[in-house]
Enzyme design. Structure first.
Site, PDB file in Angstrom:
ATOM      1  N   GLY A 110      -2.105  10.721   6.927  1.00  0.00           N
ATOM      2  CA  GLY A 110      -1.576   9.580   6.175  1.00  0.00           C
ATOM      3  C   GLY A 110      -0.066   9.599   6.013  1.00  0.00           C
ATOM      4  O   GLY A 110       0.679   9.715   6.980  1.00  0.00           O
ATOM      5  N   GLY A 162      -6.478  10.229  10.632  1.00  0.00           N
ATOM      6  CA  GLY A 162      -7.900  10.288  10.290  1.00  0.00           C
ATOM      7  C   GLY A 162      -8.565  11.583  10.728  1.00  0.00           C
ATOM      8  O   GLY A 162      -9.360  12.158   9.984  1.00  0.00           O
ATOM      9  N   ARG A 210       3.943   9.144  20.513  1.00  0.00           N
ATOM     10  CA  ARG A 210       2.644   9.609  21.049  1.00  0.00           C
ATOM     11  C   ARG A 210       2.740   9.938  22.535  1.00  0.00           C
ATOM     12  O   ARG A 210       2.071  10.864  23.003  1.00  0.00           O
ATOM     13  CB  ARG A 210       1.571   8.549  20.799  1.00  0.00           C
ATOM     14  CG  ARG A 210       1.136   8.572  19.353  1.00  0.00           C
ATOM     15  CD  ARG A 210      -0.042   7.680  19.100  1.00  0.00           C
ATOM     16  NE  ARG A 210      -0.611   7.990  17.797  1.00  0.00           N
ATOM     17  CZ  ARG A 210      -1.246   7.117  17.033  1.00  0.00           C
ATOM     18  NH1 ARG A 210      -1.399   5.872  17.449  1.00  0.00           N
ATOM     19  NH2 ARG A 210      -1.739   7.487  15.876  1.00  0.00           N
ATOM     20  N   LYS A 270      -5.130   8.554  -4.753  1.00  0.00           N
ATOM     21  CA  LYS A 270      -6.423   8.516  -5.467  1.00  0.00           C
ATOM     22  C   LYS A 270      -7.326   9.693  -5.152  1.00  0.00           C
ATOM     23  O   LYS A 270      -7.405  10.137  -4.008  1.00  0.00           O
ATOM     24  CB  LYS A 270      -7.167   7.237  -5.075  1.00  0.00           C
ATOM     25  CG  LYS A 270      -6.541   5.983  -5.623  1.00  0.00           C
ATOM     26  CD  LYS A 270      -7.399   4.812  -5.241  1.00  0.00           C
ATOM     27  CE  LYS A 270      -6.883   3.530  -5.887  1.00  0.00           C
ATOM     28  NZ  LYS A 270      -7.646   2.372  -5.421  1.00  0.00           N
TER      29      LYS A 270
HETATM   30  P1  AMP Z   1      -2.235   8.897   0.088  1.00  0.00           P
HETATM   31  O1  AMP Z   1      -2.266   7.900   1.212  1.00  0.00           O
HETATM   32  O2  AMP Z   1      -3.498   8.966  -0.681  1.00  0.00           O
HETATM   33  O3  AMP Z   1      -1.723  10.218   0.538  1.00  0.00           O
HETATM   34  O4  AMP Z   1      -1.211   8.311  -0.973  1.00  0.00           O
HETATM   35  C1  AMP Z   1       0.145   8.171  -0.730  1.00  0.00           C
HETATM   36  C2  AMP Z   1       0.699   7.233  -1.759  1.00  0.00           C
HETATM   37  O5  AMP Z   1       0.499   7.776  -3.056  1.00  0.00           O
HETATM   38  C3  AMP Z   1       2.195   7.040  -1.597  1.00  0.00           C
HETATM   39  O6  AMP Z   1       2.432   5.702  -1.264  1.00  0.00           O
HETATM   40  C4  AMP Z   1       2.753   7.372  -2.975  1.00  0.00           C
HETATM   41  O7  AMP Z   1       3.733   6.440  -3.429  1.00  0.00           O
HETATM   42  C5  AMP Z   1       1.540   7.272  -3.871  1.00  0.00           C
HETATM   43  N1  AMP Z   1       1.692   8.081  -5.078  1.00  0.00           N
HETATM   44  C6  AMP Z   1       1.896   9.395  -5.155  1.00  0.00           C
HETATM   45  N2  AMP Z   1       2.031   9.776  -6.428  1.00  0.00           N
HETATM   46  C7  AMP Z   1       1.901   8.678  -7.196  1.00  0.00           C
HETATM   47  C8  AMP Z   1       1.939   8.430  -8.590  1.00  0.00           C
HETATM   48  N3  AMP Z   1       2.151   9.423  -9.480  1.00  0.00           N
HETATM   49  N4  AMP Z   1       1.760   7.169  -9.024  1.00  0.00           N
HETATM   50  C9  AMP Z   1       1.563   6.165  -8.121  1.00  0.00           C
HETATM   51  N5  AMP Z   1       1.515   6.336  -6.790  1.00  0.00           N
HETATM   52  C10 AMP Z   1       1.683   7.585  -6.322  1.00  0.00           C
END
Ligand code: AMP
Length: 400
Positions: A356, A379, A37, A198
């Site tokens: 993220g 964020g 940073r 999710k």
């Molecule tokens: P996010 O912070 O929502 O971008 O999620 C990132 C996380 O999603 C990472 O730690 C990945 O391991 C997880 N992820 C991505 N695809 C899958 C999947 N098919 N099943 C379980 N976890 C997943």
């Protein structure tokens, strides 16, 4: 995008520049462990120094919640900045009042100081105008280089800009130019790749993007929720079954907006969420076993994504296509990222990514340095993808 002022709009020589940076760097036992940073805001500091300004850096660190927490002092950050800058950096043990004034008034042209943690005062997070006035008394010009803090209306990111002539720093400027080039006036076709865990955490992202992009490529765990909504058995996969109707609505709205939604056609499934777990490739229309999890998009899906990327002029990317932290379930993310990197290198694609785990995923794929722009703003980047106005950016535009 309506305009904002930059460093080029002001004569800064001899002026006290209140520079809001994001120096919320990782620290352990009073030592900065990652200077990324600091490095990202360095061009702004160096330019100001070279132009003969007196640079007064303000930043928050951690969440002291209005208390003086000794472990959250910025003294080590001032030292780390001095090492990067190659010149002495003064430190004031308070960010307002006499202590701060004394240090700021002692600055000669080209000198730099860091003021103590803004969040030692709860007025900072309250966007308190009286606190902002005390900060404003320490500068002639306000420069905001902290895009990563722009989604928060705090005294140092919002109120202060209304009290002093203001400008975006070079990092803020680069971020805003890259982001507006990608979503506000992009070269089309424009695709968004959205992956990650999710749907529930990215509902606003999906809704906003599906109204703006020509193609929305969905991967990662969130694709399972969409597949399930279409009646495909996703077995033991990460899936938000209760969001089936929401997923259907997103699909219907996208169709109405002329946005093509692309879901994986095959997947890599395993019974364990572990590196090297026994796995097989399945056509998703056939569903997966009750004890199996879809952990990555399969080779046919990767080929499909790569081909589609080849027809795009701009992409925006957030979230991995699979569980990229554990091999071999990183193949989907790697394949798409490397294709995007190659197209960017070839000059046919503008690629913008952030938020993220995305930076880590693209780094893991060895593709990070080849993207047009990677935002480390977490964020703030996500809120921008959601189509929200960022108070720290809006105020720079409003006062330009
Ligand atoms: P996010 O912070 O929502 O971008 O999620 C990132 C996380 O999603 C990472 O730690 C990945 O391991 C997880 N992820 C991505 N695809 C899958 C999947 N098919 N099943 C379980 N976890 C997943």
């Amino acid at each position: 995008m309506s305009q904002f002022k930059t460093l080029s709009d002001y004569d800064v020589a001899g002026k006290r520049i209140l520079l809001r940076a994001d120096l919320n760097v990782p620290m352990k036992n009073g030592v900065v462990t990652d200077s990324t940073r600091i490095e990202r805001t360095l061009p702004t500091i160096v330019e100001l120094v070279q132009k003969g300004a007196r640079v007064v850096l303000i930043t928050h660190w951690g969440r002291p919640k209005g208390e003086r927490v000794a472990e959250m002092s910025l003294a080590p950050v001032a030292e780390a900045l001095a090492a990067k800058l190659g010149q002495n950096v003064k430190f004031a043990s308070d960010c307002i009042g006499e202590v701060a004034e004394k240090v700021v008034n002692s600055l000669s042209d080209t000198e730099v100081c860091v003021l103590e943690n803004l969040r030692y005062y709860k007025e900072e997070t309250d966007n308190d105008i009286e606190f902002a006035k005390k900060l404003a008394a320490l500068g002639d010009l306000y420069v905001n280089d902290a895009f990563s803090c722009a989604h928060r209306a705090h005294a140092s990111t919002e109120a202060l800009a209304r009290l002093l002539p203001s400008a975006a720093g070079r990092l803020m400027q680069a971020e805003l130019e890259a982001l507006s080039g990608a979503l506000e006036a992009p070269q089309r076709p424009l695709a968004a790749l959205v992956g990650g865990a999710k749907v529930s955490t990215k509902l606003d992202v999906l809704n906003n993007l599906s109204a703006k992009v020509d193609m929305l490529i969905i991967g990662g765990g969130m694709a399972n929720t969409f597949l399930n909504a279409q009646g495909i058995d996703v077995g033991n996969s990460l899936c938000e079954h209760d969001l089936a109707d929401t997923a259907k609505e997103i699909l219907a709205n996208a169709k109405k907006n002329g946005c093509d939604i692309v879901l994986p056609i095959d997947g890599v499934v395993a019974k364990e969420f572990a590196a090297g777990a026994e796995n097989r490739i399945v056509k998703l229309q056939d569903g997966v076993g009750a004890d199996e999890m879809i952990l990555d998009v399969g080779p046919a899906s990767i080929a499909d994504i790569v081909e589609r990327l080849g027809n795009c002029k701009t992409i925006v990317w957030n979230g991995p296509m699979g569980a990229f932290e554990i091999e071999p379930f990183d193949a989907g993310t790697n394949g798409a990222a490397q294709a995007a990197a190659a197209l960017t290198n070839a000059g046919t694609l503008v690629s913008v990514a952030g938020g993220g785990d995305t930076v880590a995923a693209l780094d893991h794929a060895g593709a990070k340095d080849d993207f047009t722009y990677i935002s480390t703003a977490g964020g703030a980047f996500l809120e921008w993808l959601e189509g929200k106005e960022l108070p720290g950016v809006e105020v720079l535009r409003a006062t330009a």
